[in-house]
Design a protein around this motif. Sequence first.
Motif, PDB file in Angstrom:
ATOM      1  N   LEU A 147      -6.035  -3.280  -6.033  1.00  0.00           N
ATOM      2  CA  LEU A 147      -7.163  -2.666  -5.350  1.00  0.00           C
ATOM      3  C   LEU A 147      -7.343  -1.205  -5.735  1.00  0.00           C
ATOM      4  O   LEU A 147      -8.310  -0.570  -5.311  1.00  0.00           O
ATOM      5  N   SER A 148      -6.421  -0.675  -6.518  1.00  0.00           N
ATOM      6  CA  SER A 148      -6.462   0.727  -6.895  1.00  0.00           C
ATOM      7  C   SER A 148      -6.091   0.878  -8.366  1.00  0.00           C
ATOM      8  O   SER A 148      -5.320   0.086  -8.913  1.00  0.00           O
ATOM      9  N   ASP A 149      -6.629   1.908  -8.998  1.00  0.00           N
ATOM     10  CA  ASP A 149      -6.279   2.191 -10.395  1.00  0.00           C
ATOM     11  C   ASP A 149      -4.835   2.673 -10.523  1.00  0.00           C
ATOM     12  O   ASP A 149      -4.265   2.642 -11.623  1.00  0.00           O
ATOM     13  N   ASP A 150      -4.249   3.119  -9.419  1.00  0.00           N
ATOM     14  CA  ASP A 150      -2.879   3.639  -9.455  1.00  0.00           C
ATOM     15  C   ASP A 150      -1.832   2.573  -9.126  1.00  0.00           C
ATOM     16  O   ASP A 150      -0.631   2.831  -9.253  1.00  0.00           O
ATOM     17  N   ALA A 151      -2.258   1.397  -8.659  1.00  0.00           N
ATOM     18  CA  ALA A 151      -1.311   0.327  -8.345  1.00  0.00           C
ATOM     19  C   ALA A 151      -0.786  -0.301  -9.637  1.00  0.00           C
ATOM     20  O   ALA A 151      -1.504  -0.391 -10.638  1.00  0.00           O
ATOM     21  N   GLN A 156      -8.638  -7.598 -10.689  1.00  0.00           N
ATOM     22  CA  GLN A 156      -9.307  -6.996  -9.543  1.00  0.00           C
ATOM     23  C   GLN A 156     -10.116  -8.060  -8.810  1.00  0.00           C
ATOM     24  O   GLN A 156     -10.175  -9.213  -9.223  1.00  0.00           O
ATOM     25  N   SER A 181      -6.318  -1.358   5.346  1.00  0.00           N
ATOM     26  CA  SER A 181      -6.154  -0.887   3.967  1.00  0.00           C
ATOM     27  C   SER A 181      -7.503  -0.615   3.306  1.00  0.00           C
ATOM     28  O   SER A 181      -7.647   0.302   2.503  1.00  0.00           O
ATOM     29  N   ASN A 182      -8.521  -1.416   3.672  1.00  0.00           N
ATOM     30  CA  ASN A 182      -9.835  -1.264   3.055  1.00  0.00           C
ATOM     31  C   ASN A 182     -10.748  -0.307   3.818  1.00  0.00           C
ATOM     32  O   ASN A 182     -11.869  -0.063   3.382  1.00  0.00           O
ATOM     33  N   SER A 190       0.858  -1.182   0.000  1.00  0.00           N
ATOM     34  CA  SER A 190       0.000   0.000   0.000  1.00  0.00           C
ATOM     35  C   SER A 190       0.891   1.227   0.000  1.00  0.00           C
ATOM     36  O   SER A 190       2.123   1.121   0.038  1.00  0.00           O
ATOM     37  N   ASP A 230      -2.325  -1.982  -3.288  1.00  0.00           N
ATOM     38  CA  ASP A 230      -3.296  -0.916  -3.102  1.00  0.00           C
ATOM     39  C   ASP A 230      -2.611   0.439  -3.276  1.00  0.00           C
ATOM     40  O   ASP A 230      -1.380   0.542  -3.255  1.00  0.00           O
ATOM     41  N   GLN A 231      -3.436   1.479  -3.439  1.00  0.00           N
ATOM     42  CA  GLN A 231      -2.993   2.872  -3.555  1.00  0.00           C
ATOM     43  C   GLN A 231      -1.970   3.026  -4.691  1.00  0.00           C
ATOM     44  O   GLN A 231      -2.229   2.603  -5.806  1.00  0.00           O
ATOM     45  N   GLN A 232      -0.800   3.574  -4.432  1.00  0.00           N
ATOM     46  CA  GLN A 232       0.181   3.806  -5.494  1.00  0.00           C
ATOM     47  C   GLN A 232       1.363   2.841  -5.412  1.00  0.00           C
ATOM     48  O   GLN A 232       2.452   3.149  -5.894  1.00  0.00           O
TER      49      GLN A 232
END
Length: 304
Positions: A218-222, A247, A302-303, A158, A187-189
């Motif tokens: 879990l993220s569009d940026d991961a 996903q 994280s969620n 994350s 997750d995240q970046q």
Amino acid sequence: LPVREEAFVALNAAFMPDGAFVFVPRGVQLNIPVHLVFVNDSRTNATVVSHHNLLIAEDSSAVTVVESWHSVSGPQAGFTNAVTETFTGRNARLELVKLQMEDRSALHIGHTQATVQRDATFHISTITLGGALVRNNLGILLSEEYSTAHLYGLYLLSGKQHVDNHTLVDHAFPNGYSNELYKGVLDQQSEGAFSGKILVRQDAQKTNAYQSNKNILLSDDAVMNAKPQLEIFADDVKCSHGATTGQLDEEALFYLRSRGIGETAARAFLNIAFAADVINNIPGESLREQLMQRIEKKLLESNA
């Protein structure tokens, strides 16, 4: 170790202050794991730690070794450059669990080199939960006939964490077996990379080798980069490899939510089930339970 090819292994050899030596004599079977704890303390100054561990299981012996890496954070990041060598003798079993649980500012580069002899089994689990930048290198040489290696890996990322896993399984003799499963939740970046190679040499007939890397974003940026590889020079083998990145299953998520489970908890539960495939292969019920508790806490946070 391939010092000429691995710069950080050479750096470890140059600055190594100490390390752990675990020796299990012929025929000795240890029922209690050997737990090695390493702590990098950077509260006052930036620190560089270079440990070199040597694990030897002689013929017909058995041992489980747990390496756990921790850090105490400070104004500057700590850097751990670790090397572990293992030798598994004939008809022996060596199980190694590597737990990377340093703080979010830590830098960690680990190199593990394993040699497995006839009728022996080497089992390794690499769990990465912490660190800002982590590189896990793993090389396994199946040096005689009927040798076996099991490789399991899990990374939960994350923030802006970056974790690389690089593996090489070298089948040098006939009738070898290897099974590799690495899983990641990003997750995240965060960013992850997996580069796994199975090498089957010309004389290594009757080899069975399997490799799988599965990831959930879990993220569009991961970002996840996977590179599974087979290099086969023998003609009588059974080998497969593959990698998937996707996903969470929306149907499974809908099913849980339809049973009254909130979206946050439902996502966490699916990720926990995804990670359990790796955790369930770790030796020792107590260790598995402690890891699952830590993973559940991390995924729920994280969620949230």
